[in-house]
Scaffold this motif. Structure first.
Motif, short mmCIF file in Angstrom:
data_model
loop_
_atom_site.label_atom_id
_atom_site.label_comp_id
_atom_site.label_asym_id
_atom_site.label_seq_id
_atom_site.Cartn_x
_atom_site.Cartn_y
_atom_site.Cartn_z
N SER A 31 0.84 -1.20 0.00
CA SER A 31 0.00 0.00 0.00
C SER A 31 0.87 1.25 0.00
CB SER A 31 -0.90 0.03 1.24
OG SER A 31 -1.79 -1.04 1.22
N GLU A 32 0.34 2.31 -0.62
CA GLU A 32 0.97 3.63 -0.55
C GLU A 32 0.19 4.41 0.48
OE1 GLU A 32 2.25 5.57 -4.33
OE2 GLU A 32 0.98 4.01 -5.20
N GLY A 33 0.63 4.37 1.73
CA GLY A 33 -0.13 5.03 2.79
C GLY A 33 -1.49 4.40 2.92
N GLN A 34 -2.54 5.22 2.84
CA GLN A 34 -3.91 4.73 2.93
C GLN A 34 -4.36 4.04 1.65
OE1 GLN A 34 -5.93 8.52 4.06
NE2 GLN A 34 -7.06 7.16 5.43
N LEU A 35 -3.59 4.23 0.58
CA LEU A 35 -4.01 3.71 -0.72
C LEU A 35 -3.78 2.22 -0.79
CD1 LEU A 35 -2.59 6.41 -3.16
CD2 LEU A 35 -4.82 6.32 -2.07
N SER A 36 -4.83 1.46 -0.77
CA SER A 36 -4.74 0.03 -0.96
C SER A 36 -5.41 -0.31 -2.28
CB SER A 36 -5.42 -0.69 0.21
OG SER A 36 -5.39 -2.08 0.00
N TRP A 37 -6.71 -0.01 -2.38
CA TRP A 37 -7.45 -0.20 -3.64
C TRP A 37 -7.33 1.07 -4.47
CZ3 TRP A 37 -9.45 -4.64 -5.40
CH2 TRP A 37 -9.64 -5.68 -4.48
N GLN A 38 -7.09 0.89 -5.75
CA GLN A 38 -6.98 2.03 -6.65
C GLN A 38 -7.25 1.56 -8.08
OE1 GLN A 38 -2.29 2.57 -7.06
NE2 GLN A 38 -2.96 2.42 -4.93
N PHE A 39 -7.15 2.47 -9.01
CA PHE A 39 -7.32 2.13 -10.42
C PHE A 39 -6.01 1.57 -10.96
CE2 PHE A 39 -10.11 5.88 -9.68
CZ PHE A 39 -11.32 5.21 -9.80
N PRO A 40 -6.06 0.75 -12.01
CA PRO A 40 -4.81 0.34 -12.64
C PRO A 40 -4.02 1.60 -13.00
CG PRO A 40 -6.65 -0.87 -13.60
CD PRO A 40 -7.24 0.20 -12.71
N ALA A 41 -2.74 1.62 -12.64
CA ALA A 41 -1.96 2.85 -12.82
C ALA A 41 -0.47 2.54 -12.77
CB ALA A 41 -2.31 3.86 -11.72
N GLY A 42 0.29 3.47 -13.32
CA GLY A 42 1.74 3.35 -13.25
C GLY A 42 2.41 4.57 -13.84
N GLU A 43 3.72 4.56 -13.77
CA GLU A 43 4.50 5.71 -14.23
C GLU A 43 4.41 5.88 -15.75
OE1 GLU A 43 8.51 5.43 -12.75
OE2 GLU A 43 7.88 6.07 -10.75
N ILE A 44 4.34 7.14 -16.14
CA ILE A 44 4.36 7.50 -17.56
C ILE A 44 5.81 7.41 -18.03
CG2 ILE A 44 3.90 9.31 -19.24
CD1 ILE A 44 1.78 10.39 -17.21
N GLU A 114 -20.63 0.61 -4.17
CA GLU A 114 -19.57 -0.02 -3.37
C GLU A 114 -18.25 0.76 -3.38
OE1 GLU A 114 -20.87 -4.65 -4.32
OE2 GLU A 114 -19.38 -3.66 -5.60
N ILE A 115 -18.15 1.78 -4.20
CA ILE A 115 -16.87 2.50 -4.35
C ILE A 115 -16.36 3.00 -3.00
CG2 ILE A 115 -15.75 4.54 -5.35
CD1 ILE A 115 -17.59 4.11 -7.83
N GLY A 116 -17.23 3.54 -2.16
CA GLY A 116 -16.81 4.05 -0.86
C GLY A 116 -16.21 2.99 0.05
N GLU A 117 -16.58 1.74 -0.14
CA GLU A 117 -16.00 0.65 0.66
C GLU A 117 -14.55 0.39 0.25
OE1 GLU A 117 -18.54 -2.84 0.51
OE2 GLU A 117 -20.29 -1.52 0.35
N TYR A 118 -14.25 0.61 -1.01
CA TYR A 118 -12.90 0.38 -1.53
C TYR A 118 -12.02 1.62 -1.40
CZ TYR A 118 -14.45 -4.03 -3.54
OH TYR A 118 -14.93 -5.31 -3.71
N VAL A 119 -12.63 2.79 -1.53
CA VAL A 119 -11.89 4.06 -1.46
C VAL A 119 -12.61 4.98 -0.47
CG1 VAL A 119 -10.88 5.93 -2.83
CG2 VAL A 119 -11.33 3.74 -3.92
N PRO A 120 -12.41 4.73 0.84
CA PRO A 120 -13.16 5.48 1.86
C PRO A 120 -12.83 6.96 1.94
CG PRO A 120 -11.50 4.06 2.87
CD PRO A 120 -11.52 3.73 1.42
N TYR A 121 -11.69 7.39 1.41
CA TYR A 121 -11.27 8.79 1.47
C TYR A 121 -11.81 9.59 0.29
CZ TYR A 121 -7.86 6.26 -1.25
OH TYR A 121 -7.28 5.39 -2.15
N GLY A 122 -12.56 8.95 -0.61
CA GLY A 122 -13.16 9.66 -1.74
C GLY A 122 -12.27 9.68 -2.97
N LEU A 123 -12.89 9.91 -4.10
CA LEU A 123 -12.20 9.97 -5.38
C LEU A 123 -11.98 11.41 -5.82
CD1 LEU A 123 -14.19 7.22 -7.33
CD2 LEU A 123 -11.91 7.00 -6.31
N PHE A 124 -11.05 11.61 -6.73
CA PHE A 124 -10.82 12.89 -7.38
C PHE A 124 -12.13 13.33 -8.03
CE2 PHE A 124 -8.74 14.77 -11.41
CZ PHE A 124 -8.60 16.03 -10.85
#
Length: 137
Positions: A31-44, A114-124
């Motif tokens: 995990s990156e801090g609180q970030l456990s569940w997120q969208f598929p992502a990576g460095e450009i 269900e999004i709030g269960e996976y990302v409790p701190y909210g989305l952009f």
């Protein structure tokens, strides 16, 4: 000749993949801090656009072939401090699975409610607005 700041890390591109009324989320092994569940992502990568990176990262991480449909916005992520771009994507082929087992622990297709269960701190904001529009049918 200008000097490039070597401390500056590449931006991160995230793919907001919607299919069958659900959005694809992945859980990282680390995990990156609180970030456990997120969208598929990576460095450009050098020479790549955010949209290209979002498509590539989705394929590398989940085995899905997706097509970028529209940019959703960019920001400096408040939890990681990384420059982020978000791209809406649609599935054009494949079945999602944990293709990069070194990086990912699992994935899930998440319903709007269900999004709030996976990302409790909210989305952009622009990402949430996009998901509100496409997942609330």
């Amino acid at each position: 000749m200008t000097q490039q700041n070597t401390d500056e890390r590449p931006g991160i591109a995230a793919a907001v993949v919607v299919d069958g009324g659900r959005v694809l989320m992945v859980r990282r092994r680390v995990s990156e801090g609180q970030l456990s569940w997120q969208f598929p992502a990576g460095e450009i990568e050098p020479g790549e656009t955010g949209e290209d990176a979002a498509v590539r990262e989705t394929r590398e991480e989940t085995g899905l072939t997706v097509r970028a449909t529209k940019p959703l916005g960019a920001r400096v992520h408040p939890k990681t401090g990384r420059s982020m771009s978000y791209t809406a994507c649609e599935v054009v082929g494949g079945t999602a699975y944990v293709a990069d087992a070194e990086e990912l622990d699992e994935l899930a297709w998440v319903a709007h409610g269900e999004i709030g269960e996976y990302v409790p701190y909210g989305l952009f904001g622009p990402v949430q607005e996009h998901l509100d529009a496409v997942l609330r049918a």
